[in-house]
Structure formats: C-alpha cells, structure tokens
Scaffold this motif. Structure first.
Motif, mmCIF file in Angstrom:
data_model
loop_
_atom_site.group_PDB
_atom_site.id
_atom_site.type_symbol
_atom_site.label_atom_id
_atom_site.label_comp_id
_atom_site.label_asym_id
_atom_site.label_seq_id
_atom_site.Cartn_x
_atom_site.Cartn_y
_atom_site.Cartn_z
ATOM 1 N N LYS A 81 -15.346 -3.210 2.810
ATOM 2 C CA LYS A 81 -14.076 -2.689 3.327
ATOM 3 C C LYS A 81 -13.554 -1.552 2.460
ATOM 4 C CE LYS A 81 -12.697 -7.022 5.461
ATOM 5 N NZ LYS A 81 -11.773 -8.150 5.415
ATOM 6 N N GLU A 82 -13.761 -1.647 1.154
ATOM 7 C CA GLU A 82 -13.323 -0.573 0.254
ATOM 8 C C GLU A 82 -14.131 0.697 0.502
ATOM 9 O OE1 GLU A 82 -10.984 1.297 -2.516
ATOM 10 O OE2 GLU A 82 -10.719 -0.660 -1.588
ATOM 11 N N HIS A 119 -12.699 2.246 3.540
ATOM 12 C CA HIS A 119 -11.397 2.818 3.211
ATOM 13 C C HIS A 119 -11.558 4.159 2.484
ATOM 14 C CE1 HIS A 119 -7.241 3.110 1.958
ATOM 15 N NE2 HIS A 119 -7.628 3.157 0.694
#
Length: 130
Positions: A73-74, A77
């Motif tokens: 997810k990072e 992002h």
C-alpha cells in the motif's frame, strides 16, 4: 545487547525470523530466545537432512515468510504522489530497491541516503525563504 535496553533493533537481526515471530503471535523477548534455541537444535540435529535441499527451495521458504513484511500500500501511495506532485520519494524508493537488488542492502541504503540528501539540498536551495 545494548539495543534491547533502549528499544533499538539489532543490525544483525534476521528479518525472516522477525516475520515468523510476528506471524506466530510472539509478543515478548522470550520468543526470540525460544527461536534461537530452535535454530540451535535444528543446526545440531537436522543439518544432515536439510543439507540436500536445493538453495531455491530454502530461498522460497524464507521469501514466503518475509513477503508479508513488504507494505504494498505504501508503494502505491508513493506512486500516486509521484504522478500527482512529482514528489521525489518514489524516485528515491525505486533507486534504493534497484541498487539493493543489484549490489546489496548496504549499498542500496547508502545510495538512498545520498540521493535523498542531494535532492533535498537541491530543492531547498532553489526554494524561497519564508
């Protein structure tokens, strides 16, 4: 030994052992001691049985445990930040990952720190003073 008193992380600690401990629900330092005893027992008594395993098999076992430490997810992002604002963090991330894969973790981290400091210095130099 000093890092355990100040809440640090030992540099020589194994991330795969950490992943296995976290996944099994370990919550205390005692779990590390138990894992160390398990490693010693395996090395003493099961090495003859394990030495015939091909290295790719052992690598796949380690990777299957460590893959859960990666925060995808990072990554997504950072990629969105790059697309929207041309934020340099995604670029530094890519350089660190590629350099680490090509030359080793230490060189990857060093390249990331140097690149990050250079980019911050470059953009700070051109920015106006508030």
């Amino acid at each position: 030994a000093f890092t355990s008193w100040v809440g640090g992380y030992p540099v020589t600690g194994s991330f795969s052992r950490t992943a296995i401990n976290a996944e099994s629900g370990a919550r205390s330092a005692l779990s590390t001691a138990i894992a160390a005893v398990a490693v010693v027992v395996v090395l003493l008594f099961f090495t003859p049985y394990l030495e015939s395993l091909p290295k790719p098999v052992v690598a796949s076992i380690v990777i299957s445990c460590v893959i859960r430490l990666i925060d995808f997810k990072e990554f997504i992002h950072l990629r969105h930040l790059w697309q929207q604002e041309r934020n340099t963090d995604f670029f530094v991330f890519c350089v660190v990952v590629l350099t680490s894969l090509a030359t080793g973790v230490e060189n990857g981290l060093l390249a990331g720190v140097i690149l990050h400091k250079f980019l911050r210095w470059r953009y700070k130099k051109n920015a106006g003073v508030l």
